[in-house]
Design a protein around this motif. Structure first.
Motif, PDB file in Angstrom:
ATOM      1  N   ASP C 186       7.084  -6.770   8.808  1.00  0.00           N
ATOM      2  CA  ASP C 186       7.224  -5.531   8.033  1.00  0.00           C
ATOM      3  C   ASP C 186       6.468  -4.363   8.647  1.00  0.00           C
ATOM      4  OD1 ASP C 186       8.880  -6.538   5.959  1.00  0.00           O
ATOM      5  OD2 ASP C 186       7.148  -7.631   5.195  1.00  0.00           O
ATOM      6  N   GLY C 271      -4.165  -6.055   0.432  1.00  0.00           N
ATOM      7  CA  GLY C 271      -4.932  -4.887   0.851  1.00  0.00           C
ATOM      8  C   GLY C 271      -3.976  -3.720   0.997  1.00  0.00           C
ATOM      9  N   ILE C 272      -3.917  -3.096   2.194  1.00  0.00           N
ATOM     10  CA  ILE C 272      -2.846  -2.113   2.388  1.00  0.00           C
ATOM     11  C   ILE C 272      -1.615  -2.892   2.854  1.00  0.00           C
ATOM     12  CG2 ILE C 272      -3.709  -1.477   4.705  1.00  0.00           C
ATOM     13  CD1 ILE C 272      -2.327   1.304   4.112  1.00  0.00           C
ATOM     14  N   PRO C 273      -0.493  -2.772   2.129  1.00  0.00           N
ATOM     15  CA  PRO C 273       0.691  -3.583   2.469  1.00  0.00           C
ATOM     16  C   PRO C 273       1.183  -3.243   3.885  1.00  0.00           C
ATOM     17  CG  PRO C 273       0.962  -2.494   0.331  1.00  0.00           C
ATOM     18  CD  PRO C 273      -0.256  -1.913   0.963  1.00  0.00           C
ATOM     19  N   ALA C 275       4.039  -2.689   5.478  1.00  0.00           N
ATOM     20  CA  ALA C 275       4.995  -1.609   5.743  1.00  0.00           C
ATOM     21  C   ALA C 275       4.314  -0.248   5.591  1.00  0.00           C
ATOM     22  CB  ALA C 275       6.191  -1.724   4.809  1.00  0.00           C
ATOM     23  N   GLU C 276       3.525  -0.111   4.521  1.00  0.00           N
ATOM     24  CA  GLU C 276       2.801   1.140   4.297  1.00  0.00           C
ATOM     25  C   GLU C 276       1.803   1.380   5.427  1.00  0.00           C
ATOM     26  OE1 GLU C 276       3.532   3.361   2.261  1.00  0.00           O
ATOM     27  OE2 GLU C 276       1.829   4.439   1.408  1.00  0.00           O
TER      28      GLU C 276
END
Lengths: 454, 485, 302
Positions: C186, C271-273, C275-276
């Motif tokens: 991702d 945490g921070i995904p 894809a993002e």
């Protein structure tokens, strides 16, 4: 000074005391990495044989790092009691081992000669000792210290409650602290490793813990394990600091990398005496671990165990309240397996105690080592039998901020009950008042953090 | 791009109620709290009230119409007292509460305050939102999270009593009943009735009391109707089965009572009489402010106690709503979002939530749902700006996010050709990548605002302010809020 | 065969008893009793087709019997990922706590000691090379070996990779192969989309086995790129074994120090995904390219 030995039909010759010291070690990853470990099992025994025949005077005359070049060496030699040293300097290391283990030799006797032993002498004798030797030796030695409460009283076992949080959340930290107290953990100290090493975070955590201690009348000490200079700034700004913490190592170069020196520690100790919030007289908390000099590339070709002993030599001048060993935390390049950790823990406990330090052990491991929970629990029980003054207490054994595993709140309570040990007296009274402990055992009510939420 | 680690904004809260009008000015500190190597996390770390106004009687033209010009005068003098000018106000909210919460008033007040209340002040109303602001301002919300106890805050004012239930700091239930201290008016320090409001008439009728405007009453004559009103207030806390009077007085659906209540806090103008040591013993004491607030307070305490509720004292009583409004109306978006700064601020953006549950997998199906919803709603609101609100893509995988972007573009084709900005509000942490996907999929230049980590499905309109912290976050004000829709 | 015999036996018993009952020689209760006695001999055969399985209860479940304030315990569990509110058996953890701990450690160890699968690398269509560390044991015990490429790797990079690109992306297993498999599918397309739609020239991403952060300097010296970014598995904790970090550096050389690298950590679904994170990293790389600096030097320019 004889540096050659024959093991059955093989002859081994060594170039220096430093080489003998490193090759006499039990197997450890870090000594291999540096390239100073014994090349064979026979060579290892040969080195032990040579070492057993050396006198304490030989070791005194051959410091592994020269006095002129290294502040740690200077601290060790300057702090030595020469009268006691003169009395024992002709002893061989092999004799010293037997003296330590002899029934007639008491803990008091050992603490007396301790003052005449350099760190290298202490490391040398430990290299000749097996696991059970180390436990026997350690068990005799009992070192007490006092901050707000007294640590190391015979028959007691204390714990540092370590309620770390991955983002320094005060509420999250308090949740873990409540759980720990509900299991009877926290009499050694309530000590938090902060994520952010700044004055605001450190002060906020110190204030929160101190207020909690006051509100619930908990007899213990507080500490936030930031860099010593950050804690000093916090003290200057009025934060309540019972214990001043610092990680230290066994060479001048490694201490430089940690950003500490004798001068900074002198200043910190003086500041704690003048503006700290504790009773004292013992106001420092040190952490050490075999291999830190290797991972900082500051080992100067000396083996990890000898450097660890030198770290204790550096520490003892500051009369710390507690010294904690975290050899299992340093990394797989220094200590790789569960077996190596257990051995290191027992060596460090013994060496620290023979230095006259109030020792505790964190028989811990990281996830990139070949060690597991069973190794850790074996290490804990052995160190407890050897009379460690304290261990850590981490919720469920899993430190969610430092990402490693250490003794859990459950292990704390278990170790006490298995060995019939009690919390520090004032803390035990508090636990009884709170209904957490009764006759040294957890009550039905114990283990419930919500008893603090009336 | 300058990246300071914190920023301060000034927020004003104005509460125009049945009886009183107040204002507070507070300073909110916004900080990036993520350490070193983490993606920024911006949040409001401190709220400090820097100015509290006097408590004014709400200026009225007649019994129902607020004197908006007089209100703007109050603002002007309070700003002066605080040493602030309208340009120095960054954000905030006006809340029109109780009996004054009528459409004509709201419109007049917005117009009159346009020049006085800063660049980004909005009018909000609605009994549920008011109740929540009051509970946050009184300290009930904080109490519930610090003590881990379910607390109901009841803000008892001149015309209404607003309930908000808090569990671990969050509002979980709210309601409003038409009971307040000012529903019957008297000559000050006297015993002659000068006005009886509609709800009071109902209460009188049901309790079988006969009181008329112009009559003089004694304390024993007044007490039964006040007791009945107090009992209705408490009844809503106890049971979903209500007496005839309570049913008639309720202005919103009742409390759902899904949580067991551990503590009750009372805020609002009547609160100080709830927590008073002694009860009023003469009509002169009761009508000190020309109403029956002191008596209602005392009777409410008695009624709560006999029903077994534990009363807790709030930090703020009469100022709870205005403090809540001033400090709690601003929300921050997530810290990785997709923006076009020039488009902001935007006011009164209508919130459309086209997806009832899970978002479908294919762009075509997504587009179909959006198109239907937009067509349905644009019949009523032709020219307004719309925000598409959603919980998140089907999964957080890149391909689902990309499908969502394509579906949105397809579904919003007709909307986009009008040169309106495409505004997306998403709860899941994927605002930046969704915005990037929309850009990559659009075959022409498009204004896209894609903000995340904010829940808007309970509200009808939002205002989106100018970006803060070097463009990392935007402030969002939610308007009107209901729980049991 | 045993099962069939048993079934037959049951049928016989049943019909005999039915007959007895019909003749009034056995009460209904007696019949039931005897039937259940007969059934007890039926061996329990595991049904391998069943969907049923044993799993852990939800982590957020409060495990304390009769707590003083159950809401408070639940709320505390929400405030920290630490293992609290887990109850006890005597002084020891409850069985589920113990097993969950063992499971988390097992997952963490597998993340460190197992390799990224061949199947994964093929699916991602990535070239794969190796550091100078030949095995995981060597990688863990000899840090310097993971900091440079094997001779073979250096050669194939020199032969196959595009030179003088603006950005070279590296996928490095580091201390967690699981982090690679969990996040790259991702993260990478989001990052590639972002860089490409910004008109940035990107070399084909490839994988380095048994690599550490510094191996990126060696790669940069061969492909001569402006920015090299390593997406590398972090040391697993018990909470997650899937956390990934991104290390970025602008034109590393022999004078490069740690502080010259820009780091974004904690990339995983909790945490921070991923894809993002890909979209966020695009912005960070754009900043590095325009400032011609990374790490502390980049921060000083802001």
């Amino acid at each position: 000074m004889i540096l050659k030995a024959k093991v059955y039909n093989k002859i081994f010759a060594f170039q220096s005391l430093k080489e003998v010291m490193s090759k006499a070690n039990e197997e450890k990853s870090g000594d291999e990495l540096v390239g100073i470990a014994a090349k064979s099992a026979s060579e290892r025994v040969a080195a032990k044989l040579v070492l057993s025949n050396l006198t304490l005077e030989d070791i005194y005359n051959n410091p592994v790092i020269p006095y002129e070049e290294d502040e740690v060496t200077r601290a060790i030699y300057d702090g030595l009691n020469l009268r006691i040293y003169q009395e024992i300097k002709s002893w061989t290391v092999g004799y010293l081992r037997e003296y330590i283990l002899d029934h007639k030799t008491t803990g008091e006797n050992l603490l007396h000669i301790s003052r005449g032993l350099t760190s290298e002498m202490i490391a040398a004798v430990a290299k000749l000792m097996s696991t059970m030797d180390l436990v026997c030796g350690s068990k005799k030695l009992r070192v007490q210290s006092h901050c707000n409460t007294t640590l190391g009283i015979p028959g007691t076992l204390a714990f540092r409650c370590q309620p770390n949080h991955p983002t320094d959340s005060v509420e999250g930290m308090l949740a873990s602290l409540k759980e720990g107290l509900a299991y009877g953990s926290g009499d050694a100290v309530i000590g938090i490793n902060p994520v952010e090493d700044n004055v605001e975070t450190v002060s906020r955590l110190l204030d929160t813990v101190k207020n909690f201690m006051i509100k619930w009348e908990i007899p213990t000490q507080n500490c936030v394990l930031a860099h010593v200079t950050t804690q000093m700034k916090a003290i200057e700004k009025g934060a309540p600091v019972d214990l001043v913490f610092q990680s230290i190592a066994g060479t001048h170069k490694a201490n430089d990398a940690f950003g500490v020196s004798a001068a900074i520690l002198d200043e910190a100790f003086a500041l704690a005496q003048r503006k700290g919030s504790a009773t004292g007289p013992n106001l420092m908390y040190f952490e050490t671990g075999q291999g830190s000099e290797v991972s900082l590339d500051a080992h100067l070709g000396v083996d990890m165990m000898t450097l660890e002993a030198r770290t204790y030599g550096f520490a003892r001048g500051y009369r710390p309240f507690m010294t904690n060993n975290v050899s299992g935390f340093i990394g797989p390049e220094t200590i790789y397996s569960g077996r190596e950790v257990i051995r290191a823990d027992l060596e460090d406990l013994f060496m620290g105690k023979l230095h006259g330090l109030p020792m505790g052990i964190a028989p811990c491991y990281t996830n990139h080592m070949k060690a597991d929970q069973n190794d850790q629990e074996m290490g804990t029980l052995l160190c407890a039998m050897a009379g460690s003054n304290f261990f850590m207490g981490v919720p469920g054994g899993d430190d969610v901020m430092l990402s490693y595993q250490d003794t859990s709140y459950h292990d704390d309570a278990s170790t006490r009950e298995i060995l019939g040990l009690r919390p520090l007296p004032e803390f035990e009274q508090w636990l009884e008042k709170m209904g957490i402990l009764e006759n040294g055992k957890l009550t039905e009510r114990a283990g419930d953090p919500s008893i603090f939420d009336k | 791009m300058p990246e300071s680690n914190n920023q301060r904004i000034t927020s004003v809260g104005i509460d125009i109620g049945t009886t009183t009008t107040q204002l507070v000015i507070s300073q909110l500190t916004i900080e990036n709290t993520a350490s070193g190597s983490l993606v920024p996390h911006v949040e409001i770390t401190d709220k400090e009230v820097i100015h509290r106004s006097q408590i004014y009687f709400t200026p009225l033209i007649d019994r129902d119409l607020v004197n908006a010009v007089a209100i703007s005068k109050i603002l002007e003098s309070e700003y002066k007292a605080a040493g602030l000018s309208p340009e120095m106000i960054d954000t905030g909210a006006v809340i029109i509460t109780g009996e004054t919460a009528k459409k004509e008033n709201a419109k007049a007040i917005i117009d009159a305050l346009a020049g006085f209340a800063g660049d980004f002040v909005v009018a909000t109303a609605g009994a549920n939102l008011e109740a929540i602001f009051a509970g946050k301002g009184s300290g009930a919300a904080l109490y519930s999270s610090e003590r881990h106890q379910v607390v109901v805050n009841i803000d008892v004012g001149g015309g209404t009593s607003n309930y908000a239930t808090f569990f671990e700091g969050k509002a979980v239930d709210s309601s409003c009943i038409n009971v307040g201290g000012h529903l019957i008016e008297f000559e000050r320090h006297g015993d002659r009735i000068t006005y009886i409001s509609e709800p009071a008439k109902i209460a009188l009728q049901i309790t079988g009391q006969r009181l008329q405007v112009g009559e003089r009453v004694t304390l024993p004559q007044l007490r039964p109707v006040v007791q009945a009103m107090a009992a209705s207030v408490v009844e809503v806390l106890k049971t979903p089965l209500h007496s005839d009077l309570t049913q008639k007085l309720l202005m919103t659906p009742p409390l759902q009572l899904g949580h067991q209540i551990r503590k009750v806090m009372i805020s609002g103008g009547v609160a100080d009489y709830v927590y008073a040591e002694n009860q009023p013993t003469t009509m002169t004491e009761v009508t000190a402010f020309g109403d029956f607030g002191p008596l209602l307070g005392w009777e409410l305490k008695a009624s709560l106690k006999s029903a077994g509720f534990v009363l807790e004292k709030p930090n703020e009583t009469v100022r709870a709503t205005v403090i809540g409004t001033g400090t709690q109306s601003v929300n921050l978006s997530g810290s990785t979002i997709h923006l076009q700064e020039t488009t902001l601020p935007l006011r009164n953006v209508m919130v459309v939530s086209p997806f009832s549950a899970i978002i479908p997998e294919t762009p075509l199906k997504i587009a179909e749902i959006i198109r239907n919803e937009i067509i349905r709603l644009q019949m009523d609101h032709s020219e307004g700006v719309v925000a598409i609100a959603m919980k998140g893509p089907r999964t957080m995988s890149f391909s689902d996010i990309n499908s969502l972007a394509q579906g949105l573009l397809l579904g919003l084709q007709d909307y986009i050709v009008k040169d309106k900005p495409l505004i997306l509000v998403i709860e899941a942490d994927c605002g930046k990548v969704l915005g990037q996907c929309v850009h990559a999929s659009a075959n022409r230049l498009l204004e896209v605002i894609c903000i995340d980590q904010i829940e808007v499905d309970n509200c009808d309109y939002i205002d989106i302010g100018k970006p803060l912290m070097g463009g990392r976050v935007v402030p969002v004000v939610l308007k009107t809020l209901v729980f049991n829709r | 065969m045993g099962v069939e015999n048993n079934e037959l036996e049951k049928v016989i018993i049943q019909s005999v008893m039915e007959e007895l009952a019909r003749k009034g020689l056995l009460s209904q209760k007696g019949k039931d009793h005897m039937m259940s006695a007969a059934m007890m001999d039926t061996p329990i055969v595991p049904n391998l087709q069943s969907e049923e399985m044993v799993t852990f209860p939800p982590q957020e479940e409060m495990q304390i019997a009769n707590p003083f304030n159950a809401d408070a315990v639940r709320a505390m569990k929400k405030l920290t990922p630490a293992r609290i509110g887990i109850g006890r058996a005597g002084t020891r953890p409850k069985t589920m706590s113990l097993l969950r701990f063992l499971a988390d450690h097992a997952v963490a160890q597998d993340a460190v000691f197992l390799d990224v699968s061949e199947e994964f690398l093929q699916r991602m269509n990535m070239m794969s090379v190796q550091s100078a560390a030949a095995s995981k044991d060597e990688f863990l015990q000899r840090p310097e070996l993971g900091r440079r490429l094997s001779e073979e790797a250096a050669k194939s990079i020199a032969e196959k990779c595009e030179k003088n690109v603006q950005v070279q992306i590296l996928i490095v297993d580091g201390l967690s192969s699981s982090a690679i498999e969990a996040n790259i599918p991702d993260l990478l397309p989001a990052l590639m989309q972002g860089l490409k739609s910004s008109g940035i020239k990107v070399g084909a991403p490839f994988f380095i086995k048994n690599g550490r952060v510094w191996v990126q300097d060696h790669v940069a010296s061969i492909v001569n790129c402006d920015v090299v970014i390593s997406l590398i598995g972090e040391r697993p904790g018990l909470g997650t074994a899937e956390s990934l970090s991104a290390y970025m550096i602008y034109r590393p050389d022999e004078n490069t120090v740690e502080a010259d690298r820009t780091v974004i950590s904690n990339i995983h679904k909790g945490g921070i995904p991923p894809a993002e994170a890909g979209a966020h990293l695009t912005d960070v790389i754009k900043q590095i390219l325009s400032a011609k600096a990374s790490g502390v030097k980049l921060n000083q320019q802001k």
